[in-house]
Design an enzyme around this catalytic site. Sequence first.
Site, PDB file in Angstrom:
ATOM      1  N   LYS A 264      30.766  79.056  47.315  1.00  0.00           N
ATOM      2  CA  LYS A 264      29.360  78.536  48.102  1.00  0.00           C
ATOM      3  C   LYS A 264      29.257  77.340  47.944  1.00  0.00           C
ATOM      4  CE  LYS A 264      28.081  83.540  47.594  1.00  0.00           C
ATOM      5  NZ  LYS A 264      27.039  84.576  46.756  1.00  0.00           N
TER       6      LYS A 264
ATOM      7  N   GLN B  47      22.203  84.750  42.603  1.00  0.00           N
ATOM      8  CA  GLN B  47      23.479  85.778  42.677  1.00  0.00           C
ATOM      9  C   GLN B  47      23.511  86.894  41.924  1.00  0.00           C
ATOM     10  OE1 GLN B  47      26.353  84.594  44.296  1.00  0.00           O
ATOM     11  NE2 GLN B  47      27.379  86.569  43.795  1.00  0.00           N
TER      12      GLN B  47
ATOM     13  N   ASP C  88      19.640  85.057  51.487  1.00  0.00           N
ATOM     14  CA  ASP C  88      20.418  86.415  51.631  1.00  0.00           C
ATOM     15  C   ASP C  88      19.916  87.289  52.659  1.00  0.00           C
ATOM     16  OD1 ASP C  88      22.570  86.639  50.106  1.00  0.00           O
ATOM     17  OD2 ASP C  88      21.359  86.825  48.089  1.00  0.00           O
TER      18      ASP C  88
END
Length: 314
Positions: free
Chosen positions: A65, A109, A132
């Site tokens: 990422k 994460q 997210d």
Amino acid sequence: MTTVTHLISSTPTLARDIDGKAISAQVLDEVREEVLALAGQQIFPALAVLLVGDDPASHVYVRNKLLRAKEVGIRSLEYRLPDDASQAQVLEQIAQLNADASVNGILVQLPLPGHIDEAAVIHAIDPIKDVDGFHRENVGGLVQGMEVLTPCTPSGCMRLLKETCGDISGLHAVVIGRSNIVGKPMATLLLQAHCSVSVVHSRSVDAPALCRLADIVVAAVGRPHLIDASWLKPGAVVIDVGINRVTDESGSHLVGDVDYASARTVARAITPVPGGVGPMTIAYLLKNTLIAAKLQRAVKAREPDPDGCDSDIN
């Protein structure tokens, strides 16, 4: 009399692959162009990634990422806490990032260590920085059709469908799986695109029969090779979100929820695993960071001027 013999090939026409790598590259190019345009306005989108613990897979995901962020010009910040970090420490770090106006996106994460409440952590993130798209305000806003940050994988799947099918309004879509991360938001986005939508899950009666009605099948259950050709309507478009590691006589490798070899004899188009949905998830994480920066700028523009004047007038 002349006899003419018609030869009919016994080889079925195979579905074409939906190339997630190529389409994600298009998305990243679009993000890169917008980042450059914002730089001309002295706006520099930034993504903060918080990693708790030493899960090897999580380290790989975070590294990928951050690499993609650098490629498109998004500033990335990495924060690491040890596996035994307390929930209070994690929440404190999030509070600091929420308060930092230079940070546009916050990604925690997952999975988190078992002693930390994931829901509490997710809902501690400022919704306008929740790249997210998991915060309850973003979930509710998505259902209501508001402009919010949307979960990355379903957004990426919608782009794959757009590139493959064009207008999907009126088509029947079946989503296999009802998770908060993929299944439910996927069904919502398909409804917004004017599809007729069915959600198939573990309690569904005769799931294969329901799937055989679908023009579009999105599989997201985490069970390797669950869906084969017998589940599919001829000409269906199949989006396989599943990523499952299996070991067989050829070694360890990744497979989807769909039996690719079988399904492609019936489907019109299908995402391979790997190389289908996976690249789209990271691309839309960065697109969400860009969207977050724009939303925050719009909110700031609506704030009253500290001297008592409306900032939109100045």
